[in-house]
Design a protein around this motif. Sequence first.
Motif, PDB file in Angstrom:
ATOM      1  N   PHE A  62       0.929  -1.310  -0.266  1.00  0.00           N
ATOM      2  CA  PHE A  62      -0.606  -0.120  -0.138  1.00  0.00           C
ATOM      3  C   PHE A  62       1.442   0.805   0.156  1.00  0.00           C
ATOM      4  N   GLU A  63       0.772   2.264  -0.684  1.00  0.00           N
ATOM      5  CA  GLU A  63       1.439   3.128  -1.338  1.00  0.00           C
ATOM      6  C   GLU A  63       0.649   4.301  -1.075  1.00  0.00           C
ATOM      7  N   PRO A  64       0.888   5.361   0.023  1.00  0.00           N
ATOM      8  CA  PRO A  64      -0.564   6.352   0.605  1.00  0.00           C
ATOM      9  C   PRO A  64      -0.594   7.808  -0.977  1.00  0.00           C
ATOM     10  N   THR A  65      -1.376   7.969  -1.543  1.00  0.00           N
ATOM     11  CA  THR A  65      -1.509   8.820  -1.959  1.00  0.00           C
ATOM     12  C   THR A  65      -0.929  10.495  -1.283  1.00  0.00           C
ATOM     13  N   LEU A  67       0.201  11.822   3.269  1.00  0.00           N
ATOM     14  CA  LEU A  67       0.385  11.294   4.629  1.00  0.00           C
ATOM     15  C   LEU A  67      -0.513  12.407   4.557  1.00  0.00           C
ATOM     16  N   PRO A  68      -1.243  11.796   6.273  1.00  0.00           N
ATOM     17  CA  PRO A  68      -2.029  12.646   7.010  1.00  0.00           C
ATOM     18  C   PRO A  68      -1.194  13.734   7.404  1.00  0.00           C
ATOM     19  N   ARG A  83       4.856   9.283   9.509  1.00  0.00           N
ATOM     20  CA  ARG A  83       6.331   9.087   8.544  1.00  0.00           C
ATOM     21  C   ARG A  83       5.766   7.764   8.557  1.00  0.00           C
ATOM     22  N   ILE A  84       7.029   7.348   7.313  1.00  0.00           N
ATOM     23  CA  ILE A  84       6.442   6.193   7.222  1.00  0.00           C
ATOM     24  C   ILE A  84       8.021   4.891   7.548  1.00  0.00           C
ATOM     25  N   GLU A  85       7.745   4.215   8.818  1.00  0.00           N
ATOM     26  CA  GLU A  85       9.180   3.157   9.126  1.00  0.00           C
ATOM     27  C   GLU A  85       8.859   1.367   8.085  1.00  0.00           C
ATOM     28  N   TRP A  93       4.978   0.509   8.288  1.00  0.00           N
ATOM     29  CA  TRP A  93       4.362   1.325   8.598  1.00  0.00           C
ATOM     30  C   TRP A  93       4.004   2.376   8.668  1.00  0.00           C
ATOM     31  N   LEU A  94       3.001   2.933   8.578  1.00  0.00           N
ATOM     32  CA  LEU A  94       2.981   4.718   8.790  1.00  0.00           C
ATOM     33  C   LEU A  94       2.086   5.021  10.307  1.00  0.00           C
ATOM     34  N   VAL A  95       3.256   5.432  10.448  1.00  0.00           N
ATOM     35  CA  VAL A  95       3.638   6.304  11.801  1.00  0.00           C
ATOM     36  C   VAL A  95       2.553   7.330  12.120  1.00  0.00           C
TER      37      VAL A  95
END
Length: 293
Positions: A62-65, A67-68, A83-85, A93-95
């Motif tokens: 999954f690749e977000p369009t 980040l929030p 951030r993505i870790e 993981w999207l943190v």
Amino acid sequence: MSRGIEMLRVTLVIVLTAGAANMMAAQQRVVPTTVEQPRPFGYVIGDVVTQRVLLTTPREEFEPTALPPVQRVNNWFVRRASRIEAAPDGRRWLVVDYQLINSPQALATVRLPAWKIEDKAHGTQLDIPAAPLSAAPLVSNSSSSTDVELRPDREVSTVDTDSPRANVLLWSIALGVILLAWLAWLQWRNWRDSYNRPFARALHQLRRMDEMAPEAWQTVHRAFDQTAGRVLQIDTLPTLFERAPYLQPQRADIERFFAQSNERFFGTGAQSNLLSVRALCLELRRIERQHAQ
């Protein structure tokens, strides 16, 4: 006529618009979401809580369009940087961090809002559910201490005791078998020792004899011969003590036995104050056992 055509045109536009919306909704799939929510209790104003959303699904990455964004999400929380870790196992993981920006007047339940995130390429989206958290004031209000909002008791999981009990029973049986085997070996060793040691055999034979009989004295002589490894006479007794120095404490009685035996079998045979061969053999057996240990 023109009015009917106009109405038909409007109807067609509505149908096409609804169809397009349905097609877009059909294309946008919702996939199962794995979310690690923050702990649900123990927060005060200024605390930062973290949500973790798994981006690696079983079928695709999954690749977000986007980040929030950093923004205030409700009366209680502001969203901070996301951030993505990458985890050591290779999953991504999207943190997302949130900060508590208000303080309730009493212990209360506040919520991280639900939100969604869309994928760039596959037309899927992840739904992140809301998370209830308990927040406490910095200074407690004593007047409201009797009316606090408490979390329900946590359900205690049952502990499986069958397996530990079975293990205890198994090891108890094993210990019992080992103890019985050890006792059996000890008895067998004592039995073997009682028949294999010279003075042990002699003492066993003397129990069925009169100690004044010549056979009793000859039995003790054979025990001395086996201990020394040769036939002993009164003049070869030093060989016995060289071979079995542990018999030295009884040297006087041994020399007395050989002297009386020599007089009995090769002399006049008339003697008084004869040595007790059974008592001598019993004492020599005790010394023999101590030396064997």
